[in-house]
Design an enzyme around this catalytic site. Sequence first.
Site, PDB file in Angstrom:
ATOM      1  N   SER A 146       0.829  -1.209   0.000  1.00  0.00           N
ATOM      2  CA  SER A 146       0.000   0.000   0.000  1.00  0.00           C
ATOM      3  C   SER A 146       0.858   1.251   0.000  1.00  0.00           C
ATOM      4  CB  SER A 146      -0.887   0.017   1.263  1.00  0.00           C
ATOM      5  OG  SER A 146      -1.477   1.286   1.459  1.00  0.00           O
ATOM      6  N   TYR A 155      -1.415  -0.051  10.403  1.00  0.00           N
ATOM      7  CA  TYR A 155      -1.732  -0.709   9.118  1.00  0.00           C
ATOM      8  C   TYR A 155      -0.567  -0.537   8.146  1.00  0.00           C
ATOM      9  CZ  TYR A 155      -3.278  -1.096   4.338  1.00  0.00           C
ATOM     10  OH  TYR A 155      -3.342  -1.409   3.006  1.00  0.00           O
ATOM     11  N   LYS A 185       2.300  -3.323   6.460  1.00  0.00           N
ATOM     12  CA  LYS A 185       2.605  -3.474   5.032  1.00  0.00           C
ATOM     13  C   LYS A 185       4.117  -3.363   4.789  1.00  0.00           C
ATOM     14  CE  LYS A 185      -1.366  -4.491   3.492  1.00  0.00           C
ATOM     15  NZ  LYS A 185      -1.601  -5.830   2.874  1.00  0.00           N
TER      16      LYS A 185
HETATM   17  C1  WQD Z   1      -9.213  10.239   0.724  1.00  0.00           C
HETATM   18  C2  WQD Z   1      -9.247  11.742   0.927  1.00  0.00           C
HETATM   19  C3  WQD Z   1      -9.685  12.425   3.183  1.00  0.00           C
HETATM   20  C4  WQD Z   1     -13.817  10.978   3.309  1.00  0.00           C
HETATM   21  C5  WQD Z   1      -6.902   5.275   2.919  1.00  0.00           C
HETATM   22  C6  WQD Z   1      -5.928   4.488   3.715  1.00  0.00           C
HETATM   23  C7  WQD Z   1      -4.857   3.950   2.815  1.00  0.00           C
HETATM   24  C8  WQD Z   1      -5.486   3.183   1.686  1.00  0.00           C
HETATM   25  C9  WQD Z   1      -6.528   4.014   0.956  1.00  0.00           C
HETATM   26  C10 WQD Z   1      -5.411   0.808   2.008  1.00  0.00           C
HETATM   27  C11 WQD Z   1      -8.553  12.173   2.211  1.00  0.00           C
HETATM   28  C12 WQD Z   1     -10.796  12.868   2.245  1.00  0.00           C
HETATM   29  C13 WQD Z   1     -12.517  11.274   2.928  1.00  0.00           C
HETATM   30  C14 WQD Z   1     -14.748  12.032   3.490  1.00  0.00           C
HETATM   31  C15 WQD Z   1     -13.055  13.614   2.896  1.00  0.00           C
HETATM   32  N1  WQD Z   1      -6.073   1.991   2.180  1.00  0.00           N
HETATM   33  N2  WQD Z   1     -12.148  12.559   2.722  1.00  0.00           N
HETATM   34  N3  WQD Z   1     -14.327  13.318   3.269  1.00  0.00           N
HETATM   35  O1  WQD Z   1      -7.064   8.259   3.709  1.00  0.00           O
HETATM   36  O2  WQD Z   1      -6.191   8.623   1.324  1.00  0.00           O
HETATM   37  O3  WQD Z   1      -6.244   6.328   2.291  1.00  0.00           O
HETATM   38  O4  WQD Z   1      -7.473   4.455   1.919  1.00  0.00           O
HETATM   39  O5  WQD Z   1      -4.351   0.630   1.482  1.00  0.00           O
HETATM   40  O6  WQD Z   1      -4.038   3.118   3.582  1.00  0.00           O
HETATM   41  O7  WQD Z   1      -5.337   5.372   4.644  1.00  0.00           O
HETATM   42  O8  WQD Z   1      -8.365   7.429   1.689  1.00  0.00           O
HETATM   43  O9  WQD Z   1     -10.683   7.588   0.961  1.00  0.00           O
HETATM   44  O10 WQD Z   1     -10.166   7.771   3.470  1.00  0.00           O
HETATM   45  O11 WQD Z   1      -9.603   9.649   1.964  1.00  0.00           O
HETATM   46  O12 WQD Z   1     -12.700  14.800   2.720  1.00  0.00           O
HETATM   47  O13 WQD Z   1     -15.955  11.839   3.830  1.00  0.00           O
HETATM   48  O14 WQD Z   1     -10.605  12.154   1.051  1.00  0.00           O
HETATM   49  O15 WQD Z   1      -9.381  13.460   4.107  1.00  0.00           O
HETATM   50  O16 WQD Z   1      -7.902  13.396   1.956  1.00  0.00           O
HETATM   51  P1  WQD Z   1      -6.935   7.773   2.309  1.00  0.00           P
HETATM   52  P2  WQD Z   1      -9.785   8.057   2.057  1.00  0.00           P
END
Ligand code: WQD
Length: 320
Positions: free
Chosen positions: A118, A142, A146
């Site tokens: 990841s 997490y 990885k």
């Molecule tokens: C994306 C962006 C939020 C929800 C996570 C894991 C990572 C990987 C992918 C496994 C961020 C913003 C989100 C909302 C928002 N998983 N957001 N409003 O955090 O980049 O990565 O998933 O490998 O390990 O950490 O993904 O989809 O949670 O957020 O503004 O209601 O959207 O702040 O900037 P993230 P995400």
Amino acid sequence: MTTWLVTGGAGYIGAHVVRALIDSGRDVVVYDDFSAGLARRIPEGVPIVEGDVHDAVTLAHTMRSHEIDGVVHLAAKKAAGESVDLPLYYYRENVVGLLSVLEAMEGTGVRRMVYSSSAAVYGTPAVNPVTEDEPLRPESPYGETKVVGEWMVRDAGVAWDLSWASLRYFNVAGAGSDALGDTSVNNLIPMVFAALDEGRRPQVFGDDYPTPDGTCIRDYIHVQDLADAHVAAAERCEAGRCADVFNVGRGEGSSVHEVMGVISAAVGRDIAPEVVGRRAGDPPATFASTSRIEAELGWRATRDLPSMVESAWSAWQANH
Ligand code: WQD
């Protein structure tokens, strides 16, 4: 033709990897404990072994009886936020689970592995696009699991002739069909859909980041492109010794505001997101350098953000 064991093959990503491997002419066996996976996602005729990723005996028996040539190891827990509260659970599932798979492979002569890593291994990258040589500074248990997993696969490759590719997924979205949508609500796009279903305004977690529009930037990759990357990695591991890590992304960033705009276009109305406070642990920007995977595996993403959002919305509507 080769036969690949896909652990976690009943999962959202796993189901797409299973189909891509079959479409490439390979045979597949699915190994899943169905703690999160859905049996309905597995195509008719694909052998299924219901088993725990810690059960090395069942894993070894499966590898022998199905004459497995390689393993795509996807079975893991992947909610970064949850891992902060349950670190030992994440180490047990993601690290000890991988250990069982590798030990079963070593004991049965299976010498090819595509490992699901990841972009979380990078934490907050110092520069974007992120190359695979960026120092690894995971910011969640997490992400740490990885990194440890990558070390285990690499060291097995040194100790015995394991041919391996570790794939560092960026932000996965979309669906290959309505039946294969992401049923978890842990990421931006499904979280927005859930808000819309419940009559809530979608939330933007902070617009005061040092980015062009103030919202966080991520590299969104269509799950079908990601699945194709696993086929390319499997091909490489079959062709000869492989021992490398690869970013899997589009190689470009999209901001939260941009994603909200694409969602508004897909659902046919202004979804009127509201800006709220930052979420802890969010890097301002992270997107992939994809030059290594393009050069070494001949793979690049072909699907754009609208196709991810449209396919995810269609699947969401079909399943809610
Ligand atoms: C994306 C962006 C939020 C929800 C996570 C894991 C990572 C990987 C992918 C496994 C961020 C913003 C989100 C909302 C928002 N998983 N957001 N409003 O955090 O980049 O990565 O998933 O490998 O390990 O950490 O993904 O989809 O949670 O957020 O503004 O209601 O959207 O702040 O900037 P993230 P995400």
